[in-house]
Design a protein around this motif. Structure first.
Motif, PDB file in Angstrom:
ATOM      1  N   ARG A   1      17.316  30.610 -42.161  1.00 50.62           N
ATOM      2  CA  ARG A   1      16.536  30.998 -43.336  1.00 50.62           C
ATOM      3  C   ARG A   1      15.295  31.823 -42.981  1.00 50.62           C
TER       4      ARG A   1
ATOM      5  N   ILE B   1      10.070  26.848 -43.435  1.00 49.89           N
ATOM      6  CA  ILE B   1      11.461  26.690 -43.002  1.00 49.89           C
ATOM      7  C   ILE B   1      11.743  25.226 -42.659  1.00 49.89           C
TER       8      ILE B   1
ATOM      9  N   LEU C   1      19.713  37.448 -51.684  1.00 54.06           N
ATOM     10  CA  LEU C   1      19.745  36.008 -51.426  1.00 54.06           C
ATOM     11  C   LEU C   1      19.933  35.145 -52.678  1.00 54.06           C
TER      12      LEU C   1
ATOM     13  N   MET D   1      11.443  30.283 -51.521  1.00 52.29           N
ATOM     14  CA  MET D   1      11.099  31.041 -50.329  1.00 52.29           C
ATOM     15  C   MET D   1       9.587  31.169 -50.250  1.00 52.29           C
TER      16      MET D   1
ATOM     17  N   SER E   1      12.930  25.655 -47.017  1.00 52.25           N
ATOM     18  CA  SER E   1      12.923  26.888 -47.809  1.00 52.25           C
ATOM     19  C   SER E   1      13.188  28.102 -46.915  1.00 52.25           C
ATOM     20  N   TRP E   2      13.302  29.261 -47.532  1.00 55.16           N
ATOM     21  CA  TRP E   2      13.349  30.509 -46.784  1.00 55.16           C
ATOM     22  C   TRP E   2      11.940  30.835 -46.298  1.00 55.16           C
TER      23      TRP E   2
END
Length: 235
Positions: free
Chosen positions: A217, A189, A234, A175, A193-194
């Protein structure tokens, strides 16, 4: 073979995510307008300076040095080449003051990093001038919490793909936390990824973008202290 954790790596932006930054640019911009008050209105100077910054990003990159050069360029332009030497000196002095200003960490940053460090790979991912970013990290006292530091010239999807592969298990298991939708959230994103958006009261105009609210995400938090609970949810 042990399966990869769903979330193993957390990337953090630095400026206006871990410590104050934009407010010093705004204050210096105010001073710049006062230096040239005899030549142009504040609104006009602000617009001309922004135009210079936008033009110069590809040449100077992000950071105080590029900002200082853009102020000098704007001063020369608005005075039609007649900017007094004492005005140029004031601009240079203002830039030097920014480069030596004490680092002010944002509320709850240290406590949040302490709670996450050791359980996740922690990476600081920031863009800007190498020397200045290294100075701020050292003065912040936050360096102990990071397993890696990446100071990059720009933040794009390919940047996050490379960084999260190098220091983690890839974007799918990472993230990115930051205050800039354009640089921290949207490209992270896109990389897979987050993207955890924590707005700051002040954000540079050139960092604005639309919130990717439809992205699965994407998350928006009110403060960094909320990150610990989100990570637990998460992981």
């Amino acid at each position: 073979m042990m399966a990869k954790r769903s979330l193993s790596t957390i990337g953090f932006d630095a400026d206006d995510t871990l410590w104050q930054n934009e407010q010093f640019f705004r204050l210096t911009e105010e001073r710049f307008a006062s230096f040239l008050a005899d030549y142009a209105e504040k609104e006009h100077l602000t617009q001309r300076l922004l135009e210079a910054e936008r033009r110069n990003l590809q040449l100077y990159g992000f950071g105080i040095k590029g900002f200082t050069l853009s102020m000098i360029e704007t001063a020369i332009e608005v005075t039609e080449g007649r900017a007094p030497a004492h005005v140029i000196r004031k601009i240079l002095d203002a830039g030097r003051e920014m480069l030596s200003h004490p680092v002010e960490t944002l509320p709850s940053v240290r406590e949040t990093l302490e709670r996450l460090a050791g359980s996740y790979r922690m990476i600081m991912i920031t863009k800007g001038d190498l020397f200045d970013q290294e100075r701020k990290l050292a003065q912040s006292g936050l360096g102990e919490f990071f397993d890696a530091v990446e100071i990059v010239s720009s933040k794009e999807a390919s940047t996050y793909e490379r960084v999260f592969a190098r220091h983690g298990d890839g974007p799918a298991h990472a993230m990115m936390v930051g205050n800039s939708l354009k640089s921290d959230i949207v490209p992270a994103i896109e990389a897979g990824s987050w993207g955890i958006y924590i707005p700051h009261d002040l954000t540079w105009t050139l960092e604005h973008a639309e919130e990717p609210v439809e992205a699965p995400r994407f998350r928006r938090l009110g403060r960094i202290s909320e990150l610990v609970d989100l990570v637990e949810e998460l992981k």
